[in-house]
Scaffold this active site. Structure first.
Site, PDB file in Angstrom:
ATOM      1  N   HIS A 110       0.865  -1.183   0.000  1.00 14.64           N
ATOM      2  CA  HIS A 110       0.000   0.000   0.000  1.00 14.64           C
ATOM      3  C   HIS A 110       0.904   1.236   0.000  1.00 14.64           C
ATOM      4  O   HIS A 110       2.006   1.196   0.560  1.00 14.64           O
ATOM      5  CB  HIS A 110      -0.829  -0.057   1.284  1.00 14.64           C
ATOM      6  CG  HIS A 110      -1.947   0.923   1.387  1.00 14.64           C
ATOM      7  ND1 HIS A 110      -1.746   2.244   1.720  1.00 14.64           N
ATOM      8  CD2 HIS A 110      -3.291   0.776   1.230  1.00 14.64           C
ATOM      9  CE1 HIS A 110      -2.929   2.852   1.774  1.00 14.64           C
ATOM     10  NE2 HIS A 110      -3.880   1.984   1.480  1.00 14.64           N
ATOM     11  N   ASP A 135       2.615  -4.473   8.114  1.00 16.21           N
ATOM     12  CA  ASP A 135       1.413  -3.659   7.905  1.00 16.21           C
ATOM     13  C   ASP A 135       0.224  -4.609   8.065  1.00 16.21           C
ATOM     14  O   ASP A 135      -0.065  -5.423   7.188  1.00 16.21           O
ATOM     15  CB  ASP A 135       1.477  -3.047   6.505  1.00 16.21           C
ATOM     16  CG  ASP A 135       0.174  -2.387   6.079  1.00 16.21           C
ATOM     17  OD1 ASP A 135      -0.842  -2.544   6.785  1.00 16.21           O
ATOM     18  OD2 ASP A 135       0.166  -1.735   5.016  1.00 16.21           O
ATOM     19  N   GLN A 139      -4.918  -5.147   6.756  1.00 15.80           N
ATOM     20  CA  GLN A 139      -5.871  -6.146   6.254  1.00 15.80           C
ATOM     21  C   GLN A 139      -5.814  -7.431   7.058  1.00 15.80           C
ATOM     22  O   GLN A 139      -6.710  -8.265   6.953  1.00 15.80           O
ATOM     23  CB  GLN A 139      -5.594  -6.473   4.776  1.00 15.80           C
ATOM     24  CG  GLN A 139      -5.781  -5.313   3.831  1.00 15.80           C
ATOM     25  CD  GLN A 139      -7.226  -4.821   3.773  1.00 15.80           C
ATOM     26  OE1 GLN A 139      -8.167  -5.566   4.041  1.00 15.80           O
ATOM     27  NE2 GLN A 139      -7.394  -3.561   3.452  1.00 15.80           N
ATOM     28  N   LYS A 166     -10.934  -1.028  10.011  1.00 17.40           N
ATOM     29  CA  LYS A 166     -11.008  -2.242   9.186  1.00 17.40           C
ATOM     30  C   LYS A 166     -11.247  -3.475  10.056  1.00 17.40           C
ATOM     31  O   LYS A 166     -11.218  -4.602   9.588  1.00 17.40           O
ATOM     32  CB  LYS A 166      -9.725  -2.392   8.361  1.00 17.40           C
ATOM     33  CG  LYS A 166      -9.610  -1.319   7.282  1.00 17.40           C
ATOM     34  CD  LYS A 166      -8.318  -1.403   6.506  1.00 17.40           C
ATOM     35  CE  LYS A 166      -8.309  -0.319   5.427  1.00 17.40           C
ATOM     36  NZ  LYS A 166      -7.021  -0.236   4.734  1.00 17.40           N
ATOM     37  N   CYS A 186      -4.641   2.381  -3.833  1.00 18.05           N
ATOM     38  CA  CYS A 186      -3.413   2.879  -3.198  1.00 18.05           C
ATOM     39  C   CYS A 186      -2.238   1.930  -3.400  1.00 18.05           C
ATOM     40  O   CYS A 186      -1.375   1.784  -2.539  1.00 18.05           O
ATOM     41  CB  CYS A 186      -3.611   3.139  -1.696  1.00 18.05           C
ATOM     42  SG  CYS A 186      -4.846   4.372  -1.346  1.00 18.05           S
TER      43      CYS A 186
HETATM   44  C1  LIG Z   1      -6.061   0.493   4.493  1.00 19.08           C
HETATM   45  C2  LIG Z   1      -4.646   0.086   4.417  1.00 19.08           C
HETATM   46  C3  LIG Z   1      -3.627   0.927   4.873  1.00 19.08           C
HETATM   47  C4  LIG Z   1      -3.892   2.310   5.405  1.00 19.08           C
HETATM   48  O1  LIG Z   1      -4.768   2.275   6.494  1.00 19.08           O
HETATM   49  P1  LIG Z   1      -5.369   3.654   7.053  1.00 19.08           P
HETATM   50  O2  LIG Z   1      -6.465   3.195   7.951  1.00 19.08           O
HETATM   51  O3  LIG Z   1      -5.889   4.399   5.855  1.00 19.08           O
HETATM   52  O4  LIG Z   1      -4.280   4.373   7.736  1.00 19.08           O
HETATM   53  C5  LIG Z   1      -2.331   0.480   4.822  1.00 19.08           C
HETATM   54  N1  LIG Z   1      -2.045  -0.746   4.334  1.00 19.08           N
HETATM   55  C6  LIG Z   1      -2.992  -1.590   3.877  1.00 19.08           C
HETATM   56  C7  LIG Z   1      -2.605  -2.939   3.396  1.00 19.08           C
HETATM   57  C8  LIG Z   1      -4.326  -1.194   3.901  1.00 19.08           C
HETATM   58  O5  LIG Z   1      -5.261  -2.025   3.449  1.00 19.08           O
END
Ligand SMILES: *Cc1c(COP(=O)(O)O)cnc(C)c1O
Length: 410
Positions: A131, A204, A207, A230, A368
């Site tokens: 991302h 990260d 997800q 999320k 993104c």
């Molecule tokens: C949504 C997402 C982000 C960013 O999350 P935010 O809540 O917008 O800060 C980063 N990495 C992944 C894989 C995402 O799906």
């Protein structure tokens, strides 16, 4: 390696789960809502809505600052949320830093951990499916981002990734699950190989957190970032887990409020961890709502959710194969509930608009992940992403709408 499909499918009472999400009863464009944009944000159950309402009705006050009863209630609820969130990922509470979300957590690591430790030419090894939030902060901190290639099925090319580890690699950063492809990355293997070379790892978890069990202690991960929104929780709140030694060694990123111990014009001193990274009045309601979401999800079980979503992913993959000219992008053997696709002759934007008229909410665009779109030679995809409250009826509604797209675009 995580394989959610290996978990015995638990019977999950879908109707009872759905009944807890008031928004799912909304009609859109006069149609039943099939909400399949969960990788962008999830809907919130009654338990979270009530926790937010209860907090503002009975306990709202600024935390850590006053001796009055409401401030005590607010502080107890807020710090209780830290305990709850810490337990969910098997972390000590002092290692849970509250943030605005995944993006802010990664930026904090980039500024406070990476930037003071790098020289010109130093690298952060990412993957080609990251991302933007796991690419740009490293660049802003002055590092070169080197990306490991993605195979045609959307898996990480692990051998190529290994070869890119070098003495210049100051940090490895990787998504637990790709938001564009659904690929589940082998984070345990990645952490082991990076640590064997003395390189710290950031995962990260944006997800991952709602769709795979996470144990930061067993993983031995250095940094793990996620967002509440999320995870069925409120927006504007997130968590950065970090190893204690890193938190102790890192300088604060923002100043003010709870992060100080003493302030003088000659110089100031910092509060202990994690407070030294929490400047200003925090999002109390966000923390409390996130903890309520975790309570709610934990009662069902992340494994049960993962098994349900995996079965639905297989159903959706099969049903979408019936649509002529539709190609799924991302068919890795280890995959979570994300179905990214393109259709011959139909732009993703048009697919999204036609689906919307049929009550089907999906996301279209680059998600993104512009470098990943480039890798697959597409400007954009349409993406259906699953959550615990989705069922075969949602997939059926999606597939019927896709046949309509097919008819309209010949
Ligand atoms: C949504 C997402 C982000 C960013 O999350 P935010 O809540 O917008 O800060 C980063 N990495 C992944 C894989 C995402 O799906």
């Amino acid at each position: 390696m995580e394989k959610p499909g290996d978990v015995a499918p638990a019977t999950l009472d879908l109707q009872a789960i759905r009944a807890q999400f008031p928004i799912l009863a909304e009609r859109v464009r006069g149609k039943r809502l099939a909400y399949l944009d969960n990788a962008a944000t999830t809907q919130k159950p009654e338990a979270v809505l009530q926790a937010l309402d209860h907090y503002y009705r009975t306990s709202n006050a600024n935390v850590h600052r006053a001796v009055h009863e409401l401030a005590e209630r607010a502080t107890t609820a807020y710090e209780g949320a830290r305990d709850r969130i810490a337990a969910f990922i098997e972390a000590p509470r002092e290692q849970i830093v509250f943030t605005r979300g995944t993006t802010e957590g990664i930026n904090l690591v980039a500024r406070s951990f990476l930037q003071p430790r790098i020289q010109p030419g130093d690298e952060v090894l990412v993957t080609g499916m990251e991302h933007h939030s796991d690419i740009v902060p490293w660049q802003l901190a002055g590092a070169r981002t080197v990306a490991a290639p993605v195979l045609d099925d959307g898996s990480l090319d692990f051998d190529a990734w290994l070869k890119l580890l070098s003495p210049r690699t100051k940090l490895v950063a990787v998504a637990q699950i790709s938001n564009s492809l659904g690929t589940i990355n082998p984070i345990a293997d990645i952490i082991r190989e990076a640590h064997a070379r003395g390189i710290p790892v950031l995962v990260d978890g944006a997800q991952g957190i709602a769709h795979l069990p996470v144990d930061v202690k067993a993983l031995d991960v250095d940094f793990y970032a996620f967002s509440s929104h999320k995870l069925y929780g409120p927006t504007g709140f997130g968590v950065l887990y970090a190893k204690r030694e890193h938190l102790e060694a890192m300088e604060p990123w923002q100043g003010g409020g709870d992060m100080i111990r003493t302030v003088a014009f000659e110089g100031s001193t910092w509060n202990e961890v994690p407070y030294k990274f929490e400047a200003g009045t925090p999002d109390m309601a966000g923390a409390i709502g996130c903890a309520a979401a975790i309570d709610w999800l934990d009662a069902i079980g992340v494994e049960a959710a993962a098994a349900h979503e995996h079965a639905l992913l297989e159903y959706g993959t099969q049903r979408m194969a019936e649509v002529p000219g539709l190609r799924i992008i991302g068919t890795a053997p280890h995959k979570a509930g994300i179905l990214s696709f393109v259709m011959d002759g139909a732009h993703p934007q048009d697919i999204g608009s036609i689906l919307d008229m049929e009550g089907v909410a999906i996301r279209t665009g680059h998600h993104c992940t512009m470098p990943l779109m480039e890798r697959f030679g597409v400007p954009a995809t349409a993406r259906a992403s699953l959550a615990i409250y989705n069922g075969e009826d949602d997939i059926d509604q999606l597939v019927a709408a896709l046949h309509k797209v097919r008819r309209l675009f010949g």
